[in-house]
Design an enzyme around this catalytic site. Structure first.
Site, PDB file in Angstrom:
ATOM      1  N   ASP A  79      71.240  -6.455 -79.666  1.00  0.00           N
ATOM      2  CA  ASP A  79      69.828  -6.835 -79.833  1.00  0.00           C
ATOM      3  C   ASP A  79      69.384  -6.515 -81.267  1.00  0.00           C
ATOM      4  OD1 ASP A  79      66.989  -6.781 -79.811  1.00  0.00           O
ATOM      5  OD2 ASP A  79      66.965  -6.318 -77.664  1.00  0.00           O
ATOM      6  N   SER A  89      60.716  -6.298 -73.465  1.00  0.00           N
ATOM      7  CA  SER A  89      60.290  -6.009 -74.841  1.00  0.00           C
ATOM      8  C   SER A  89      58.851  -5.493 -74.840  1.00  0.00           C
ATOM      9  CB  SER A  89      60.458  -7.278 -75.685  1.00  0.00           C
ATOM     10  OG  SER A  89      60.401  -6.979 -77.057  1.00  0.00           O
ATOM     11  N   HIS A 109      68.556 -10.094 -77.456  1.00  0.00           N
ATOM     12  CA  HIS A 109      67.185  -9.888 -76.975  1.00  0.00           C
ATOM     13  C   HIS A 109      66.653 -11.079 -76.160  1.00  0.00           C
ATOM     14  CE1 HIS A 109      63.638  -7.340 -77.241  1.00  0.00           C
ATOM     15  NE2 HIS A 109      62.869  -8.348 -77.590  1.00  0.00           N
TER      16      HIS A 109
END
Lengths: 284, 284
Positions: free
Chosen positions: A226, A150, A259
């Site tokens: 996600d 991320s 995620h």
């Protein structure tokens, strides 16, 4: 440059440690974790850097990343830094937002007050911490790979793109690929660097590639489930940019994955094997 | 017997979920996690129970146990219950000790007030939760294995020894093998069951084996650098008891390893393969 050992645990035949040191880059104490596999005395091992995402410290991947088994098998040192300076005197966002300030350093050297005093994560990750790793661990610094998740995927891609030749391998889980174009990135880059988007380019993987930066190749895994994919991550922008620029890239959309570290752990071994292949021989 | 799904994450091709339900055994809400590997529709998979140690909830092994990769490969459902009842009205130790009360149910049915109202972890693990698992997951309840860590290793060994034939496989990481003889066990069994040691026998693996309980075999891994080894775990008592009783047992002392999840994760795959071998065919 002395480092303090906070904890040490035997794991998968190697040693997982956590360290603290006074950072000259950030002007604060910084914490990081290192896994060193079992190895013959005197030998040096390649290093994989793992940069974490928003809200994380070194601890998230250390506890949930499931990297030790593969690192032990492949003979890889695994380094996990923190994501921001911390401690008294380190300014945070007024709203205590999760996406700016503490836990959200975005791997930049801030130029805007009050953040420009401590938020120097670029210098910390690019310069200071590598020197510490080289000095204190059996690390072959001619064989480094970098990966992240991320915000840390953004960090891994941009640091590697800005330092051609330093990393033999670059990969990311669910990276922020074009921070200049998404809310997380616009808030962070604006806050740390000021409102002029032209100075954000150094911290935007897609913009760097458009400007001509190149890597031998790169690997990205992105979960199709996600929640941040559409608004913040926008993986397709990286795919389009690489395609247009002729930048080799393996970008995989993984059905069903979100995620979380449940996603990261699922593909960690894949990434580490991919890095190990590219780190197998010393760079000539 | 309805269960609520608190979270669901795709991982290693399967599904990691966390659930909550109103327990009739404990009279409280209880939380547990389940990993179900990818499987053909309509097929049922063997189940491995993992009982956690002092201070833990379902979350510790779920986050740090590194079991999903092997369970996915081997086709094992992995169930991780909590370690005690929790919530308003559940009595805790006055001193808020980590080794009694919340997070320290010791897998007993308490008979002493005020603990005898909610601390019914034996009934919960032996009866209520298996029914829930059978009713809500693709579980082949003729193929069950059980494992645990520390207090949960004690739980796994004693539950299996008390229920001959129910579990095809039994293993433990750093178990409390003879609670009647060590401070943790004496405090817990005394507090939950009263001061008469003769009623503790049902909750003491060594005592159960001495009384004639038998398993086909059992597997134990114990870290040699475990701070609790000498005073609380005393693995050698199990080795001696098994030897004297002719109880087949593989008890391994692992140099360098401590009591943490860094140790557990290192040998989790080993244990799961050991269980999978014994769970391969339906019990006839």
């Amino acid at each position: 440059m002395s480092i303090e050992t906070i904890s040490s645990n035997h794991s998968f035949g190697g040693t997982q440690t956590v360290h603290k040191h006074a950072s000259s880059a950030t002007g604060t104490d910084m914490t990081f974790s290192v896994f060193v596999p079992e190895h013959a005395p005197g030998t040096k091992l390649p290093v994989v850097w793992y940069l974490s995402g928003l809200t994380c410290t070194h601890a998230n991947v250390t506890e949930k990343g499931e990297y030790r088994r593969a690192c032990a098998e492949l003979g890889l040192i695994f380094v996990a830094p923190d994501t921001s300076p911390r401690g008294e005197g380190v300014p945070d966002d007024d709203a205590a937002a999760y996406d700016f300030g503490l836990g959200a350093g975005f791997y930049v050297d801030a130029t805007e007050a009050p953040f420009n005093q401590h938020y120097k994560m670029r210098s910390y990750i690019e310069n200071e911490l590598p020197e510490l790793i080289a000095a204190n661990f059996p690390a072959d610094m001619t064989r480094q790979g970098i990966m992240g998740h991320s915000m840390g995927g953004h960090g891994a891609l941009t640091i590697s793109l800005r330092n051609p030749g330093r990393f033999c391998s670059t990969s990311a889980f669910a990276p922020i690929v074009a921070p200049s174009q998404v809310p997380w990135g616009q808030k962070a880059l604006g806050g740390y660097l000021g409102p002029d988007p032209s100075v954000w380019v150094d911290y935007d993987a897609c913009a760097l590639i458009e400007r001509g930066a190149r890597l031998p190749d790169l690997l990205v895994d992105q979960g199709a489930a996600d929640n941040f994919l559409i608004e913040q991550l926008r993986t397709h922008l990286l795919a389009q940019t690489c395609e247009a620029a002729g930048q080799p890239a393996t970008i995989r959309i993984q059905p069903g994955y979100d995620h979380s570290y449940y996603f990261i752990a699922s593909f960690m071994e894949d990434h580490l094997r991919w890095h190990a292949e590219r780190l197998a021989e010393p760079k000539g």
